[in-house]
Enzyme design. Structure first.
Site, PDB file in Angstrom:
ATOM      1  N   LYS A 148       0.839  -1.202   0.000  1.00  0.00           N
ATOM      2  CA  LYS A 148       0.000   0.000   0.000  1.00  0.00           C
ATOM      3  C   LYS A 148       0.871   1.248   0.000  1.00  0.00           C
ATOM      4  O   LYS A 148       2.016   1.205   0.462  1.00  0.00           O
ATOM      5  CB  LYS A 148      -0.855   0.020   1.285  1.00  0.00           C
ATOM      6  CG  LYS A 148      -1.970  -0.992   1.335  1.00  0.00           C
ATOM      7  CD  LYS A 148      -2.769  -0.816   2.617  1.00  0.00           C
ATOM      8  CE  LYS A 148      -3.905  -1.825   2.718  1.00  0.00           C
ATOM      9  NZ  LYS A 148      -4.933  -1.652   1.680  1.00  0.00           N
ATOM     10  N   ARG A 163     -10.287 -11.451   2.097  1.00  0.00           N
ATOM     11  CA  ARG A 163     -11.166 -12.492   1.563  1.00  0.00           C
ATOM     12  C   ARG A 163     -10.488 -13.866   1.632  1.00  0.00           C
ATOM     13  O   ARG A 163     -11.182 -14.880   1.692  1.00  0.00           O
ATOM     14  CB  ARG A 163     -11.589 -12.133   0.140  1.00  0.00           C
ATOM     15  CG  ARG A 163     -10.440 -11.976  -0.807  1.00  0.00           C
ATOM     16  CD  ARG A 163     -10.839 -11.240  -2.083  1.00  0.00           C
ATOM     17  NE  ARG A 163     -10.946  -9.793  -1.875  1.00  0.00           N
ATOM     18  CZ  ARG A 163     -11.319  -8.919  -2.809  1.00  0.00           C
ATOM     19  NH1 ARG A 163     -11.625  -9.338  -4.011  1.00  0.00           N
ATOM     20  NH2 ARG A 163     -11.387  -7.633  -2.537  1.00  0.00           N
TER      21      ARG A 163
HETATM   22  N1  BES Z   1      -8.014  -3.737   4.525  1.00  0.00           N
HETATM   23  C1  BES Z   1      -8.227  -3.335   3.187  1.00  0.00           C
HETATM   24  C2  BES Z   1      -9.545  -2.596   2.991  1.00  0.00           C
HETATM   25  C3  BES Z   1      -9.667  -1.264   3.689  1.00  0.00           C
HETATM   26  C4  BES Z   1      -9.376  -0.098   3.019  1.00  0.00           C
HETATM   27  C5  BES Z   1     -10.133  -1.193   4.979  1.00  0.00           C
HETATM   28  C6  BES Z   1      -9.517   1.120   3.646  1.00  0.00           C
HETATM   29  C7  BES Z   1     -10.277   0.027   5.613  1.00  0.00           C
HETATM   30  C8  BES Z   1      -9.977   1.180   4.944  1.00  0.00           C
HETATM   31  C9  BES Z   1      -8.238  -4.565   2.266  1.00  0.00           C
HETATM   32  O1  BES Z   1      -7.429  -5.606   2.667  1.00  0.00           O
HETATM   33  C10 BES Z   1      -7.739  -4.126   0.928  1.00  0.00           C
HETATM   34  O2  BES Z   1      -6.618  -3.721   0.859  1.00  0.00           O
HETATM   35  N2  BES Z   1      -8.589  -4.235  -0.085  1.00  0.00           N
HETATM   36  C11 BES Z   1      -8.235  -3.852  -1.397  1.00  0.00           C
HETATM   37  C12 BES Z   1      -8.791  -4.878  -2.343  1.00  0.00           C
HETATM   38  C13 BES Z   1      -8.355  -4.679  -3.765  1.00  0.00           C
HETATM   39  C14 BES Z   1      -6.894  -4.980  -3.907  1.00  0.00           C
HETATM   40  C15 BES Z   1      -9.197  -5.570  -4.644  1.00  0.00           C
HETATM   41  C16 BES Z   1      -8.830  -2.491  -1.672  1.00  0.00           C
HETATM   42  O3  BES Z   1      -9.960  -2.237  -1.254  1.00  0.00           O
HETATM   43  O4  BES Z   1      -8.153  -1.655  -2.263  1.00  0.00           O
HETATM   44 MN    MN Z   2      -5.446  -5.426   2.009  1.00  0.00          MN
END
Ligand code: BES
Ligand code: MN
Ligand code: ZN
Length: 505
Positions: A279, A353
């Site tokens: 990230k 997931r």
């Molecule tokens: N933990 C994150 C989702 C999240 C984002 C929670 C902001 C709280 C605040 C999750 O693991 C994630 O990174 N999801 C990705 C999925 C994508 C790669 C398909 C996302 O939402 O960007």
């Molecule tokens: Mn994630």
């Protein structure tokens, strides 16, 4: 870890003077013709004088307003607080959530005082309960990691609720329930607020055992060896990049008189860097909250046990730390999940997931009447529904009652569809499924992925399942409001407890 002080709740019927506290709080509503004082125990003379001065004092009745004035002789307290309850309905009645928020906001803002009397109007025991819940939720702070308590204010320790219903036969049960819910929500908040240096898979499992002490629940912990041996490929695949090895924790409450059986599955990523699909730096610290779902399901089962509800409730906490390293999963790796399905990991940041799939399969194997999973699953949840409203998806037979329970609890959730056309977007070139698919409506794509792992009941029917995405509402990185503090909010514990109560009603 996670030692919250509990607010002491009581009710008093009359004579504010005898039950003197540091402050007495009365409500102000936002009417069409300006602010007005809600029903309160002050003398007619005081009410008249106050009513005449609202405008000049700048008192509007807006939510979160809490104006301190010198106490009045009839209250026996040094401070009188005028607390805004916001808009009231045509009949002049404040909603349950209006009372909950006003009570919570006042108690939160009066931190530093030891005792507070809340004198809002209470027509029913439900009103008293809402005020008590608000107070329990507003009396929260997280100071574990401050080296000095200088300048920090302790939460209010004692709250007395002024009500004509103080002698009601249902009053004590309402106060007990509020206390228990407050404890469960505040423990959830404190788990979320823990820094990832201190809360990692093993310590989270220990905290689960710790919080379960004294309750009739059984806690089972899978360590990395057992997870590997039994084939929990999702949890292991996400967790193996970290020096802190993953865990699966099962918390079971199984009373003899149980008439229903509910499974709750929670996402417990103690820190989500994204892994190899790392990230950006900005805001990454908020990803300490990526275990909120697991904290919610843990504390929901503990609250259900505390209330002694006749339901078998099991929480599955899917816990791992998502880190990049030489041992981490790579994009294009294939994992064999618990139960045997294979998943191509095309983005290591879609890790939630993966751990949840294992948990949902494990939960299914015990044939519960319903499975509800709770996860900070997608950034797309925030795009779709914003900061404060959780998305609920899945079988109508679960999402319908969940929405009704959330309304009763005063929490914001909104049902979203699971359109079939999203499923092919999760097709993989090499495995049964890919872990990413259609980006638009990404909250729903993630739920469609999870749906693939929901098992069948003994009759071969798919187990009724719902998914709650709490990415936004679980963590407040804005200012506090109502009974909601900064950082961990503890959202959806109250909804899930209400859901189970409604199921039994
Ligand atoms: N933990 C994150 C989702 C999240 C984002 C929670 C902001 C709280 C605040 C999750 O693991 C994630 O990174 N999801 C990705 C999925 C994508 C790669 C398909 C996302 O939402 O960007
Ligand atoms: Mn994630
Ligand atoms: Zn995540």
């Amino acid at each position: 870890m996670v030692k919250n002080t509990e607010v002491n709740l009581s009710a008093i019927a009359r004579d504010l003077k005898k039950a003197a506290s540091d402050a007495v709080v009365i409500g102000v509503g936002q009417g069409t013709d300006g602010p007005f004082l809600l029903e309160n125990p002050l003398t007619a003379k005081s009410v008249e004088a106050l009513a005449d001065s609202l405008k000049v004092l700048g008192i509007t009745g807006a939510p979160d307003q809490a104006v301190r004035l010198p106490g009045l002789p009839e209250t026996g307290s040094g401070i009188l607080v005028l607390a805004g309850v916001g808009k009231v309905d045509a009949g002049g009645k404040v909603s349950g959530e209006g009372l909950r928020r006003a009570a919570g906001s006042a108690v939160r803002q009066l931190a530093g005082l030891s005792s507070v009397t809340l004198a809002f109007p209470t027509a029913t025991i439900a009103d008293v309960a809402a005020i008590a819940e608000g107070a329990a939720l507003g009396a929260y702070s997280f100071t574990e990691f401050r080296s000095s308590k200088d300048g920090l204010k302790d939460p209010v320790a004692n709250v007395a609720i002024f009500t004509e219903l103080a002698g009601d036969k249902d009053l004590n049960a309402a106060l007990d329930r509020a206390r228990l819910l407050g404890k469960a929500v505040n423990a959830t908040r404190s788990l979320v607020n823990q820094p990832p240096s201190h809360l990692y898979p093993e310590s989270f499992a220990d905290a689960a055992k710790d919080l379960s002490k004294g309750l009739p629940v059984k806690v089972t912990v899978w360590d990395e060896k057992r997870l590997e041996k039994e084939g929990f490929g999702g949890i292991m695949g996400v967790g193996k990049g970290s020096a802190r090895q993953p865990r699966l924790v099962k918390v079971e409450y199984s009373p003899a008189k149980a008439t229903r059986k509910i499974a709750l599955v929670g996402k417990g990523i103690t820190f989500d860097t994204g892994g190899i699909s790392i990230k950006p730096a900005l805001g990454m610290g908020d990803m300490k909250s990526d275990m909120a779902g697991a904290a919610v399901v843990l504390n929901t089962v503990l609250a259900i046990a505390g209330l002694g509800l006749p339901v078998k409730a099991t929480a599955w906490l899917c816990i791992a730390e998502n880190m990049p390293s030489g041992a981490a999963s790579r994009p294009a790796d294939v994992l064999t999940m618990f139960g045997g399905k294979t998943v191509e990991v095309l983005n290591t940041d879609a890790e939630g997931r993966l751990v949840m799939a294992d948990g949902i399969v494990a939960a299914s194997q015990e044939y519960p009447d319903a499975i509800i999973d709770v996860a900070t699953l997608t950034g797309a949840q925030l795009i779709a529904l914003g900061n404060r409203t959780a998305g609920i998806m899945g079988a109508d037979s679960v999402t319908g009652p969940l929405k009704a329970a959330a309304d009763r609890a005063g929490e914001l959730v909104w049902p979203m569809p699971l359109p079939d056309e999203l499923r092919p977007s999760l097709d993989s070139q090499v495995a049964d499924l890919a872990n990413i698919g259609e980006r638009h409506g990404g909250m729903m794509t993630a739920a469609v992925f999870l749906r693939e792992f929901v098992g069948k009941d003994k009759g071969g029917q798919t187990i009724p399942w719902a998914h709650i995405d709490i990415a936004g509402p679980s963590f407040n990185n804005g200012a506090p409001y109502g009974y909601t503090p900064k950082q961990g909010t503890g959202c959806t514990v109250r909804t899930l407890v209400a859901y189970v109560e409604d199921l039994l009603a």
